[in-house]
Design a protein around this motif. Sequence first.
Motif, PDB file in Angstrom:
ATOM      1  N   THR A  65      55.901  56.611  15.697  1.00 48.65           N
ATOM      2  CA  THR A  65      55.210  57.702  15.822  1.00 48.65           C
ATOM      3  C   THR A  65      53.641  56.688  15.812  1.00 48.65           C
ATOM      4  O   THR A  65      52.431  57.639  16.124  1.00 48.65           O
ATOM      5  CB  THR A  65      55.014  58.043  14.525  1.00 48.65           C
ATOM      6  OG1 THR A  65      54.171  57.339  13.368  1.00 48.65           O
ATOM      7  CG2 THR A  65      55.936  59.759  13.921  1.00 48.65           C
ATOM      8  N   GLU A  69      49.132  60.172  12.186  1.00 57.10           N
ATOM      9  CA  GLU A  69      48.826  60.634  11.201  1.00 57.10           C
ATOM     10  C   GLU A  69      49.324  62.171  10.959  1.00 57.10           C
ATOM     11  O   GLU A  69      50.542  62.330  10.325  1.00 57.10           O
ATOM     12  CB  GLU A  69      46.833  61.053  10.670  1.00 57.10           C
ATOM     13  CG  GLU A  69      46.827  61.963   9.355  1.00 57.10           C
ATOM     14  CD  GLU A  69      45.124  61.745   8.709  1.00 57.10           C
ATOM     15  OE1 GLU A  69      44.833  62.163   8.103  1.00 57.10           O
ATOM     16  OE2 GLU A  69      44.346  60.444   9.270  1.00 57.10           O
ATOM     17  N   ASP A  70      48.559  62.752  12.065  1.00 62.44           N
ATOM     18  CA  ASP A  70      49.635  64.021  12.142  1.00 62.44           C
ATOM     19  C   ASP A  70      51.542  63.605  11.363  1.00 62.44           C
ATOM     20  O   ASP A  70      51.821  64.702  11.047  1.00 62.44           O
ATOM     21  CB  ASP A  70      49.573  65.333  12.987  1.00 62.44           C
ATOM     22  CG  ASP A  70      49.738  64.334  14.777  1.00 62.44           C
ATOM     23  OD1 ASP A  70      49.515  63.239  14.690  1.00 62.44           O
ATOM     24  OD2 ASP A  70      49.870  65.623  15.190  1.00 62.44           O
ATOM     25  N   LYS A  71      51.734  63.354  12.827  1.00 64.94           N
ATOM     26  CA  LYS A  71      53.208  62.875  12.988  1.00 64.94           C
ATOM     27  C   LYS A  71      53.708  62.488  11.264  1.00 64.94           C
ATOM     28  O   LYS A  71      54.970  62.540  10.973  1.00 64.94           O
ATOM     29  CB  LYS A  71      53.539  62.234  14.058  1.00 64.94           C
ATOM     30  CG  LYS A  71      53.402  62.712  15.125  1.00 64.94           C
ATOM     31  CD  LYS A  71      53.672  62.326  16.279  1.00 64.94           C
ATOM     32  CE  LYS A  71      53.443  63.108  17.564  1.00 64.94           C
ATOM     33  NZ  LYS A  71      54.092  61.858  19.227  1.00 64.94           N
ATOM     34  N   LYS A  73      52.246  62.875   8.458  1.00 64.09           N
ATOM     35  CA  LYS A  73      52.680  63.589   7.896  1.00 64.09           C
ATOM     36  C   LYS A  73      54.021  64.327   7.141  1.00 64.09           C
ATOM     37  O   LYS A  73      54.335  64.389   6.467  1.00 64.09           O
ATOM     38  CB  LYS A  73      51.639  63.891   7.552  1.00 64.09           C
ATOM     39  CG  LYS A  73      51.257  64.952   6.775  1.00 64.09           C
ATOM     40  CD  LYS A  73      50.058  66.239   6.819  1.00 64.09           C
ATOM     41  CE  LYS A  73      49.675  67.247   5.723  1.00 64.09           C
ATOM     42  NZ  LYS A  73      50.671  68.459   5.578  1.00 64.09           N
TER      43      LYS A  73
END
Length: 117
Positions: A65, A69-71, A73
């Motif tokens: 990734t 950060e979003d991935k 998480k």
Amino acid sequence: MSKAEECKTEVGAADVDMEDMLERKPASTMEGMCLRSCLMKKFEVMDASGKFVSEVALQHAEKVTSGAEDKMKLASEIINACANIEVSSNHCQAAEDYGKCFKQEANARGIDENYQF
């Protein structure tokens, strides 16, 4: 792919077993399950006792990734949800059990099997 080819030879898997794995389908043979177990061990996300190693899985997720950060998480949530599930003592079946959990957890978070990294 070289590790997949090594594992294919080691466990006696067929081309269809590789295709199932690449298409993110459940394994249809014991050799297909063992192919996945072999790969998990080569990537060190399954230890010698057949247990999932979440710390290593998180390191792989970070690479795939690029640390987004979003991935990360989502990856962390999925990894943590599946890390301590009860799995078969048969390592090949255990790999299939983990894979099923990953798929269910990903689907529950709106990630389908056609996701791109």
